[in-house]
Motif scaffolding. Structure first.
Motif, PDB file in Angstrom:
ATOM      1  N   SER A  64      32.676 -11.611 -22.488  1.00  0.00           N
ATOM      2  CA  SER A  64      32.777 -12.905 -21.797  1.00  0.00           C
ATOM      3  C   SER A  64      31.628 -13.837 -22.187  1.00  0.00           C
ATOM      4  O   SER A  64      31.816 -15.054 -22.255  1.00  0.00           O
ATOM      5  CB  SER A  64      32.776 -12.675 -20.284  1.00  0.00           C
ATOM      6  OG  SER A  64      31.571 -12.055 -19.879  1.00  0.00           O
ATOM      7  N   GLU A  65      30.419 -13.281 -22.461  1.00  0.00           N
ATOM      8  CA  GLU A  65      29.275 -14.114 -22.846  1.00  0.00           C
ATOM      9  C   GLU A  65      29.561 -14.848 -24.150  1.00  0.00           C
ATOM     10  O   GLU A  65      29.333 -16.054 -24.271  1.00  0.00           O
ATOM     11  CB  GLU A  65      28.021 -13.243 -23.001  1.00  0.00           C
ATOM     12  CG  GLU A  65      27.514 -12.616 -21.710  1.00  0.00           C
ATOM     13  CD  GLU A  65      26.801 -13.624 -20.852  1.00  0.00           C
ATOM     14  OE1 GLU A  65      26.362 -14.667 -21.385  1.00  0.00           O
ATOM     15  OE2 GLU A  65      26.719 -13.413 -19.632  1.00  0.00           O
ATOM     16  N   GLU A  66      30.064 -14.098 -25.124  1.00  0.00           N
ATOM     17  CA  GLU A  66      30.346 -14.708 -26.428  1.00  0.00           C
ATOM     18  C   GLU A  66      31.425 -15.802 -26.316  1.00  0.00           C
ATOM     19  O   GLU A  66      31.283 -16.902 -26.886  1.00  0.00           O
ATOM     20  CB  GLU A  66      30.821 -13.632 -27.411  1.00  0.00           C
ATOM     21  CG  GLU A  66      29.744 -12.615 -27.760  1.00  0.00           C
ATOM     22  CD  GLU A  66      30.283 -11.529 -28.663  1.00  0.00           C
ATOM     23  OE1 GLU A  66      31.461 -11.647 -29.083  1.00  0.00           O
ATOM     24  OE2 GLU A  66      29.551 -10.565 -28.955  1.00  0.00           O
ATOM     25  N   VAL A  67      32.483 -15.491 -25.581  1.00  0.00           N
ATOM     26  CA  VAL A  67      33.586 -16.459 -25.459  1.00  0.00           C
ATOM     27  C   VAL A  67      33.115 -17.726 -24.752  1.00  0.00           C
ATOM     28  O   VAL A  67      33.396 -18.849 -25.176  1.00  0.00           O
ATOM     29  CB  VAL A  67      34.764 -15.821 -24.699  1.00  0.00           C
ATOM     30  CG1 VAL A  67      35.857 -16.866 -24.429  1.00  0.00           C
ATOM     31  CG2 VAL A  67      35.350 -14.668 -25.500  1.00  0.00           C
ATOM     32  N   ALA A  68      32.355 -17.569 -23.643  1.00  0.00           N
ATOM     33  CA  ALA A  68      31.894 -18.729 -22.876  1.00  0.00           C
ATOM     34  C   ALA A  68      30.950 -19.605 -23.703  1.00  0.00           C
ATOM     35  O   ALA A  68      31.068 -20.841 -23.693  1.00  0.00           O
ATOM     36  CB  ALA A  68      31.209 -18.260 -21.594  1.00  0.00           C
TER      37      ALA A  68
ATOM     38  N   SER B 121      30.483 -13.872 -15.616  1.00  0.00           N
ATOM     39  CA  SER B 121      29.139 -13.654 -16.147  1.00  0.00           C
ATOM     40  C   SER B 121      28.326 -14.934 -15.926  1.00  0.00           C
ATOM     41  O   SER B 121      28.834 -15.926 -15.401  1.00  0.00           O
ATOM     42  CB  SER B 121      29.198 -13.292 -17.631  1.00  0.00           C
ATOM     43  OG  SER B 121      29.754 -14.354 -18.368  1.00  0.00           O
ATOM     44  N   LYS B 122      27.053 -14.913 -16.351  1.00  0.00           N
ATOM     45  CA  LYS B 122      26.215 -16.109 -16.206  1.00  0.00           C
ATOM     46  C   LYS B 122      26.751 -17.259 -17.049  1.00  0.00           C
ATOM     47  O   LYS B 122      26.792 -18.412 -16.626  1.00  0.00           O
ATOM     48  CB  LYS B 122      24.791 -15.784 -16.637  1.00  0.00           C
ATOM     49  CG  LYS B 122      24.042 -14.912 -15.640  1.00  0.00           C
ATOM     50  CD  LYS B 122      22.613 -14.693 -16.102  1.00  0.00           C
ATOM     51  CE  LYS B 122      21.855 -13.827 -15.087  1.00  0.00           C
ATOM     52  NZ  LYS B 122      20.457 -13.612 -15.516  1.00  0.00           N
ATOM     53  N   SER B 123      27.179 -16.924 -18.255  1.00  0.00           N
ATOM     54  CA  SER B 123      27.727 -17.969 -19.137  1.00  0.00           C
ATOM     55  C   SER B 123      29.002 -18.575 -18.564  1.00  0.00           C
ATOM     56  O   SER B 123      29.247 -19.778 -18.689  1.00  0.00           O
ATOM     57  CB  SER B 123      28.017 -17.392 -20.524  1.00  0.00           C
ATOM     58  OG  SER B 123      26.841 -16.913 -21.114  1.00  0.00           O
ATOM     59  N   SER B 124      29.813 -17.719 -17.936  1.00  0.00           N
ATOM     60  CA  SER B 124      31.052 -18.250 -17.333  1.00  0.00           C
ATOM     61  C   SER B 124      30.731 -19.197 -16.174  1.00  0.00           C
ATOM     62  O   SER B 124      31.429 -20.204 -15.968  1.00  0.00           O
ATOM     63  CB  SER B 124      31.932 -17.103 -16.859  1.00  0.00           C
ATOM     64  OG  SER B 124      31.323 -16.410 -15.791  1.00  0.00           O
ATOM     65  N   GLN B 125      29.662 -18.907 -15.405  1.00  0.00           N
ATOM     66  CA  GLN B 125      29.261 -19.823 -14.327  1.00  0.00           C
ATOM     67  C   GLN B 125      28.753 -21.154 -14.892  1.00  0.00           C
ATOM     68  O   GLN B 125      29.068 -22.228 -14.366  1.00  0.00           O
ATOM     69  CB  GLN B 125      28.174 -19.165 -13.476  1.00  0.00           C
ATOM     70  CG  GLN B 125      28.699 -17.958 -12.680  1.00  0.00           C
ATOM     71  CD  GLN B 125      27.605 -17.243 -11.917  1.00  0.00           C
ATOM     72  OE1 GLN B 125      26.422 -17.616 -11.991  1.00  0.00           O
ATOM     73  NE2 GLN B 125      27.978 -16.192 -11.206  1.00  0.00           N
ATOM     74  N   GLU B 126      27.978 -21.091 -15.978  1.00  0.00           N
ATOM     75  CA  GLU B 126      27.536 -22.322 -16.624  1.00  0.00           C
ATOM     76  C   GLU B 126      28.715 -23.130 -17.149  1.00  0.00           C
ATOM     77  O   GLU B 126      28.744 -24.366 -17.058  1.00  0.00           O
ATOM     78  CB  GLU B 126      26.588 -21.979 -17.782  1.00  0.00           C
ATOM     79  CG  GLU B 126      25.255 -21.402 -17.327  1.00  0.00           C
ATOM     80  CD  GLU B 126      24.407 -20.997 -18.512  1.00  0.00           C
ATOM     81  OE1 GLU B 126      24.846 -21.256 -19.665  1.00  0.00           O
ATOM     82  OE2 GLU B 126      23.321 -20.424 -18.296  1.00  0.00           O
TER      83      GLU B 126
ATOM     84  N   GLN C  54      38.782 -25.280 -20.125  1.00  0.00           N
ATOM     85  CA  GLN C  54      39.795 -24.656 -19.265  1.00  0.00           C
ATOM     86  C   GLN C  54      40.438 -23.436 -19.926  1.00  0.00           C
ATOM     87  O   GLN C  54      41.094 -22.650 -19.226  1.00  0.00           O
ATOM     88  CB  GLN C  54      40.881 -25.676 -18.928  1.00  0.00           C
ATOM     89  CG  GLN C  54      40.456 -26.708 -17.901  1.00  0.00           C
ATOM     90  CD  GLN C  54      41.519 -27.772 -17.681  1.00  0.00           C
ATOM     91  OE1 GLN C  54      42.442 -27.910 -18.492  1.00  0.00           O
ATOM     92  NE2 GLN C  54      41.380 -28.526 -16.612  1.00  0.00           N
ATOM     93  N   ALA C  55      40.257 -23.268 -21.230  1.00  0.00           N
ATOM     94  CA  ALA C  55      40.849 -22.116 -21.917  1.00  0.00           C
ATOM     95  C   ALA C  55      40.215 -20.799 -21.498  1.00  0.00           C
ATOM     96  O   ALA C  55      40.799 -19.723 -21.717  1.00  0.00           O
ATOM     97  CB  ALA C  55      40.717 -22.300 -23.428  1.00  0.00           C
ATOM     98  N   TYR C  56      39.039 -20.845 -20.891  1.00  0.00           N
ATOM     99  CA  TYR C  56      38.381 -19.610 -20.440  1.00  0.00           C
ATOM    100  C   TYR C  56      39.074 -19.110 -19.180  1.00  0.00           C
ATOM    101  O   TYR C  56      39.183 -19.825 -18.182  1.00  0.00           O
ATOM    102  CB  TYR C  56      36.898 -19.862 -20.153  1.00  0.00           C
ATOM    103  CG  TYR C  56      36.128 -18.607 -19.803  1.00  0.00           C
ATOM    104  CD1 TYR C  56      35.618 -17.791 -20.795  1.00  0.00           C
ATOM    105  CD2 TYR C  56      35.925 -18.242 -18.479  1.00  0.00           C
ATOM    106  CE1 TYR C  56      34.924 -16.640 -20.480  1.00  0.00           C
ATOM    107  CE2 TYR C  56      35.229 -17.093 -18.142  1.00  0.00           C
ATOM    108  CZ  TYR C  56      34.737 -16.299 -19.154  1.00  0.00           C
ATOM    109  OH  TYR C  56      34.057 -15.156 -18.838  1.00  0.00           O
ATOM    110  N   ASP C  57      39.522 -17.822 -19.200  1.00  0.00           N
ATOM    111  CA  ASP C  57      40.216 -17.204 -18.071  1.00  0.00           C
ATOM    112  C   ASP C  57      39.371 -16.060 -17.538  1.00  0.00           C
ATOM    113  O   ASP C  57      39.137 -15.065 -18.240  1.00  0.00           O
ATOM    114  CB  ASP C  57      41.592 -16.701 -18.520  1.00  0.00           C
ATOM    115  CG  ASP C  57      42.465 -16.311 -17.346  1.00  0.00           C
ATOM    116  OD1 ASP C  57      41.965 -16.330 -16.205  1.00  0.00           O
ATOM    117  OD2 ASP C  57      43.649 -15.980 -17.567  1.00  0.00           O
TER     118      ASP C  57
END
Length: 638
Positions: free
Chosen positions: A333-337, A371-376, A361-364
């Motif tokens: 998830s870190e890499e994708v975000a 993760s932290k990156s997903s919150q950012e 919005q493509a991130y699911d």
């Protein structure tokens, strides 16, 4: 030789004939032109008659062919032979008639009698044509009569021979004979027919008697038998759920009584419950074993048989299974975000705002997890959405402000051309506040300043050309020119002595005292005022005039003093221009800036009228040095 002059009977043209020729003329006298026309008409009539004759012959041939075909279809060979004989008889009769006519001619020639010759008539003349036509019609009628008589005789003779020819030519069907009268007879006699009918009746009666004597089952017994048969089939084949359910659903349409219908419904519910449990067990096995494709195929094929609650639980389990399967092949998830955020920022810098939001919005989270990156990434998405909404709002506001500004500028230009500065200022100051943040708000402020500067220049020029008119003189001891009083009976409130007008109101309602003319439009008023108690109200454009033996009044625009009243003398100026009122105060040895005032009360707007004061109940004030400059006048027609 004498020349005889005569006239054409048809056209009236003069004809010159010699004596011999005139003796030969018989009948009508016609000129050469009329004669040619008659000959042409005669030829046309002959052609039409010939065409009519040919059409008649053609129709007769068609009828003959039709009759022959009918005869062949209905009567057979006998009808054809009959027709042939008729033709032969006709031919023989015609030949006999011809031979008889020739013999008679020969006899007459031998005896010395010459046959009468028909007089030949000239073809061209009109009477000759008419006589020829009558003769032809007469001959045709005689021929038709003769033909009809011959046809009647042939029919009478031929009726006797028709029967024999039919009997000879047409074969009778098997089992039938023909009598002497020509009617067909059957081999069966009347006693035989009666016996056949009696046998048929016996057979039918025996069939019904046997049917009634056979035992019949009641509807309930019949439905019971059907139900037991289906129940037996289900017991023998318990795993064929779909077939069993199909059979039971069809039984519900057949069974009518309540007892067995209810049993079928109970049995259907039982089989459907077993089938749903079986499908659920299969799905649970596939999910536990990790068989993703088998589980999804079973669910989408047979999931409708599951109850609603179990169906929802199974759908959640399958989604979880799908996410676990996808995570095996996807990056963290870190890499994708991080990758999505970098792409979105680059797109946002290029002003591709919608594309940047779609990238984030493509991130699911259900697939990649939190993760932290997903919150950012979520915070960045919210910020971009807010910025995009604000940009769209400003764009919409800018478009609306532009349209409003363009329309307003056009109307302002028209007012400026007419030197109507006050109306132009009113329009400019009506510019909506929500548009003031746009660039057009600044343009409107600049326009207001330019209009004000133009108006001041125009007014200074106009005012310099107009002289002051005193309304209260320095030594005035009466109010002879202040004739406007409202109400009229309130006298003694306003007095004047030594050039100072004093107002003391002891009544319970305001009292008005004014001066001027009804045609005053734009003017500048200057006076000094001192308030001893209470306050005063300044009124402009008060209209009062006699119209058709009645007093017409229009309420003025009333303004409250825009400064603190005191017992000291204060010098003020009021500028009435169009629909605007501007005010300034003399302080520190110079005039202050102009300020625009809004009316305190407006009782029927009047574009023209005089000036005055309202003394409120309990008011006590003094006015001196009052003078006016009338800039423009009007003619207000009621």
């Amino acid at each position: 030789m004498k020349v005889v002059s005569q006239y054409c009977e048809k056209c009236g043209v003069k004809i010159e004939l010699k004596d011999k020729e005139s003796d030969k003329v018989k009948g009508r006298l016609v000129c050469k032109d009329c004669k040619k026309k008659e000959e042409e008409v005669g030829l046309e009539e002959r052609g039409e008659r010939a065409k009519g004759k040919e059409e008649k012959r053609h129709k007769k041939k068609k009828k003959k062919k039709k009759r022959s075909l009918e005869a062949e279809a209905g009567e057979g060979r006998g009808a054809e032979e009959k027709k042939r004989k008729k033709k032969k008889k006709k031919k023989s009769k015609d030949s006999e008639q011809k031979e008889g006519g020739e013999r008679a001619k020969r006899k007459k020639e031998r005896e010395g009698e010459k046959p009468k010759k028909k007089k030949k008539k000239k073809k061209g003349s009109a009477p000759a044509v008419e006589e020829e036509r009558e003769a032809q019609e007469k001959g045709g009628r005689e021929k038709k009569k003769k033909g009809d008589e011959e046809a009647i005789k042939r029919k009478e003779k031929g009726e006797k021979g028709e029967k024999t020819s039919k009997n000879r030519g047409a074969k009778s069907p098997k089992g039938e004979k023909k009598s002497e009268d020509g009617k067909r007879k059957t081999f069966l006699s009347k006693p035989m027919l009666v016996g056949a009918v009696a046998m048929g009746l016996l057979v039918v009666g025996g069939y019904f008697w046997l049917g009634r004597s056979s035992p019949q089952r009641s509807p309930q017994e019949r439905e019971k038998g059907i139900f037991l048969a289906q129940q037996h089939y289900i017991q023998e084949n318990p795993t064929e759920y779909e077939e069993n359910l199909r059979r039971l659903s069809s039984l519900l349409w057949v069974l009518k009584t309540g007892e067995y219908r209810k049993k079928v419904k109970d049995l259907y519910a039982k089989v459907a419950g077993e089938y749903s449990r079986y499908i659920q067990e299969q799905l649970e096995k596939d999910v536990q074993a990790g068989r993703y494709e088998g589980a999804f195929a079973t669910y989408y094929s047979y999931g409708d048989w599951l109850p609603q609650k179990e169906r929802g639980q199974m759908a959640l389990k399958l989604e979880k299974l799908e996410r676990e399967r996808l995570r095996r092949f996807l990056p963290s998830s870190e890499e994708v975000a991080q990758r999505l955020m970098e792409e979105a920022k680059a797109q946002f810098r290029q002003k591709k705002y919608s594309l940047a939001i779609a990238t984030l919005q493509a991130y699911d989270e259900d697939i990649f997890g939190k993760s932290k990156s997903s919150q950012e990434l979520g915070a960045l998405l919210e910020r971009y959405r807010a910025e995009l909404a604000e940009r769209r709002r400003l764009e919409q506001l800018h478009r609306e402000a532009k349209g409003y500004y363009e329309e307003m500028v056009e109307s302002v230009k028209k007012h400026l051309e007419k030197k109507e500065f006050s109306q132009a200022l009113v329009l400019l100051r009506r510019f909506p506040k929500e548009y003031s943040s746009t660039e057009y708000g600044q343009k409107v402020q600049q326009l207001i300043q330019s209009v004000l500067s133009k108006m001041n220049a125009y007014l200074s020029k106009k005012l310099s050309a107009v002289e002051w008119e005193p309304l209260i003189g320095p030594r005035q001891n009466n109010l002879f020119n202040w004739t406007l009083t409202d109400p009229p009976q309130a006298t003694g409130v306003f007095t004047c002595k030594g050039g100072v007008m004093r107002a003391r109101n002891r009544f319970s309602r305001p009292v008005f005292q004014g001066t001027g003319y009804a045609n005053w439009k734009d003017y500048l008023v200057e006076f000094e005022v001192r308030v001893l108690s209470g306050t005063y109200l300044f009124a402009v454009r008060y209209y009062q005039k006699m119209r058709q033996r009645r007093m017409v009044r229009r309420g003025p625009l009333i303004y409250v003093p825009p400064y603190s009243v005191s017992s000291q003398w204060r010098k003020v100026q009021y500028l009435i221009l169009g629909k605007t009122m501007r005010f300034r105060l003399f302080e520190g040895g110079s005039w202050g800036a102009w300020r625009e005032l809004q009316p305190h009360r407006q009782s029927g707007y009047s574009p023209l009228g005089a000036v005055g004061f309202y003394a409120v109940p309990g008011a006590d004030f003094e006015v001196r040095g009052m003078r006016i400059k009338v800039i423009s006048k009007g003619n207000w027609r009621q």
